[in-house]
Write a protein that holds these residues in place. Structure first.
Motif, PDB file in Angstrom:
ATOM      1  N   ILE A 157       0.942  -1.301  -0.133  1.00 23.50           N
ATOM      2  CA  ILE A 157      -0.158  -0.035  -0.021  1.00 23.50           C
ATOM      3  C   ILE A 157       0.959   1.354  -0.001  1.00 23.50           C
ATOM      4  O   ILE A 157       0.537   2.172  -0.669  1.00 23.50           O
ATOM      5  CB  ILE A 157      -0.957  -0.087   1.164  1.00 23.50           C
ATOM      6  CG1 ILE A 157      -2.078  -1.100   0.810  1.00 23.50           C
ATOM      7  CG2 ILE A 157      -1.625   1.364   1.395  1.00 23.50           C
ATOM      8  CD1 ILE A 157      -3.059  -1.320   2.242  1.00 23.50           C
ATOM      9  N   ARG A 167      -3.546   5.030  -2.959  1.00 24.93           N
ATOM     10  CA  ARG A 167      -3.354   4.715  -1.463  1.00 24.93           C
ATOM     11  C   ARG A 167      -4.409   5.182  -0.591  1.00 24.93           C
ATOM     12  O   ARG A 167      -4.709   4.484   0.323  1.00 24.93           O
ATOM     13  CB  ARG A 167      -1.691   5.099  -1.006  1.00 24.93           C
ATOM     14  CG  ARG A 167      -1.401   4.768   0.474  1.00 24.93           C
ATOM     15  CD  ARG A 167      -0.163   5.136   0.525  1.00 24.93           C
ATOM     16  NE  ARG A 167       0.337   6.672   0.943  1.00 24.93           N
ATOM     17  CZ  ARG A 167       1.071   7.180  -0.166  1.00 24.93           C
ATOM     18  NH1 ARG A 167       1.645   6.550  -1.043  1.00 24.93           N
ATOM     19  NH2 ARG A 167       1.109   8.381  -0.052  1.00 24.93           N
ATOM     20  N   GLU A 191      -6.741   2.524   1.698  1.00 26.24           N
ATOM     21  CA  GLU A 191      -6.340   2.110   2.805  1.00 26.24           C
ATOM     22  C   GLU A 191      -7.914   2.048   3.789  1.00 26.24           C
ATOM     23  O   GLU A 191      -7.675   1.075   4.702  1.00 26.24           O
ATOM     24  CB  GLU A 191      -5.628   3.447   3.581  1.00 26.24           C
ATOM     25  CG  GLU A 191      -4.332   3.483   3.276  1.00 26.24           C
ATOM     26  CD  GLU A 191      -3.673   4.692   3.714  1.00 26.24           C
ATOM     27  OE1 GLU A 191      -4.236   5.554   3.969  1.00 26.24           O
ATOM     28  OE2 GLU A 191      -2.216   4.713   3.911  1.00 26.24           O
TER      29      GLU A 191
END
Length: 447
Positions: free
Chosen positions: A368, A376, A380
């Motif tokens: 990630i 990203r 997340e």
């Protein structure tokens, strides 16, 4: 015992022998390509033209002839996938001669042990036939086709039989003599497991290796030069596993150099440094270490357990940075429609393929932290099976489907796997010391 070691004349003979292999530089040497079988009536290979048979080396009064050497060189070329040139013929000769000397020492030691212990140690013809049959099967050939193929390349089958006889007999002797004495204690397994747990956050590498033992080949300079030539040949297409089997002094040579997954810190610091700079699929330059030179092929790489790894698929619409607000709005609406139809990661590609202008694909696994900032931030907060809202990038508009999300790193090895690895390392070290002692006490003369 006085030991005489003459090394003069090897390079000169290598140049002379180059002519013997000039006609044998075609790709059929790589047995993995399953060369066509020669006719059943193929004649037995004659001695190389232009070379009269003479003494190449004497090992404790056991003669290695120039014919033996030329035949072993042919076999080495045929099984390594490396094409002979004026630049590498001396390396072929050196490796062939070292192998022949080692095998003579092994057979001599086995005969001595047979006499002292009144037991049979050297492999018989049926065992060798069985091994050759396996080789032929791996090349999609019958044993007869396999031996005819050798003959068609100027290689006497007796040359291969001698090599196989020494390998089978010596491995069986080492394992039989020392294998039952080796003990891997629970404390050793526990210590390895503790080191692995401490290193769990470190990067892990799946590698194959070739190790050139400097003591075996005559010094570090020779090892570096030889490794440099092997790297050049592999960059030109010689298969790494074949090169490892023929040239590597590591215990992994029998497996084509496959060392499996390692963690940073398990090997020499010089190798760790090289691996940090490499990408999967990349071949290293020669890496000198204390006692030799490594060539590393990085097959795969994964993060430590502290990093999160995500498997993504995407559907996207290409949009230039200069796209108007209306174009962006239209693309957003299209992707929102696709998103509403997607029920799981497995069907995003099928759903996207039905919409004009939308392209879908599998992005694979990535940390990630390595994703582009926009990706990203979206990923997340998502869980496996969820799909992101449209994301604007310089290339266009995207939606991301999270197929999997996990902590990086590998699962721990079992106690049995750790014990097996430690056992193999100890047995390999014993075998190398045994051979070193045999060489030290022998009378070896090369001419």
């Amino acid at each position: 015992m006085i030991r005489a070691r003459k090394v003069t004349g090897l390079a000169a003979r290598g140049v002379a022998l180059a002519a013997a292999f000039a006609a044998a530089a075609a790709p059929q040497y790589a047995f993995a390509q399953a060369p066509a079988a020669a006719p059943a009536s193929a004649p037995a290979p004659a001695a190389p033209r232009g070379l009269s048979e003479s003494v190449a080396a004497v090992v404790n009064d056991d003669i290695i002839s120039t014919y033996d050497l030329a035949q072993r060189m042919r076999l080495l070329i045929a099984t390594s996938g490396i094409q002979p040139t004026q630049q590498n013929i001396a390396q072929f000769q050196r490796e062939a001669l070292i192998s022949l000397v080692d095998e003579r020492l092994q057979i001599q030691e086995l005969r001595r042990q047979e006499k002292e212990q009144k037991i049979s140690l050297i492999a018989d013809s049926s065992e060798i036939d069985e091994e050759l049959t396996d080789m032929a099967r791996n090349n999609n050939m019958s044993l007869e086709q396999f031996t005819n193929s050798l003959a068609g390349q100027g290689i006497s089958v007796s040359t291969l039989r001698d090599q196989v006889r020494a390998q089978i007999s010596w491995q069986r002797w080492i394992r039989g003599r020392y294998g039952s004495r080796l003990r891997v204690g629970e404390d050793q397994v526990k210590a390895v497991r503790q080191r692995m747990e401490a290193a769990a956050a470190k990067p892990q590498y799946q590698i194959s290796e070739v190790f050139i033992d400097a003591n075996r080949v005559g010094g570090m300079d020779t090892a570096v030069n030889g490794a440099t030539q092997l790297v050049a040949q592999m960059q030109q297409g010689a298969p790494f596993p074949a090169v490892a089997r023929q040239f590597s002094a590591s215990a992994t040579a029998a497996n084509g150099g496959d060392a499996g997954w390692i963690t940073a810190g398990e090997m020499a610091p010089e190798i760790d440094t090289a691996l940090e700079q490499m990408r999967p699929g990349q071949l290293s330059q020669p890496i000198p270490v204390r006692d030799g030179v490594y060539i590393i092929f990085l097959r795969d790489k994964r993060s430590g357990a502290s990093a999160s790894v995500v498997h993504l698929k995407q559907a996207a619409i290409a949009l230039p940075q200069t796209a108007s607000e209306a174009q962006v709005a239209a693309a957003t609406a299209t992707l929102e429609t696709v998103r509403s139809q997607v029920t799981s990661c497995s069907d995003i590609e099928a759903k996207a393929s039905r919409v004009n202008g939308v392209v879908a694909g599998d992005l694979g696994e990535a940390e990630i932290n390595d994703l582009a900032p926009a990706f990203r931030q979206a990923v997340e907060s998502l869980q496996p099976g969820q799909v992101s809202a449209p994301i604007r990038t310089n290339a266009g508009l995207h939606i991301l489907a999270v197929c999997d999300k996990r902590a990086g790193g590998a699962d721990s090895l079992t106690a049995e796997q750790i014990e097996s690895r430690l056992y193999g390392q100890q047995l390999s070290m014993i075998a190398r010391r045994y051979m070193r002692d045999l060489r030290t006490s022998a009378t070896i003369e090369t001419r």
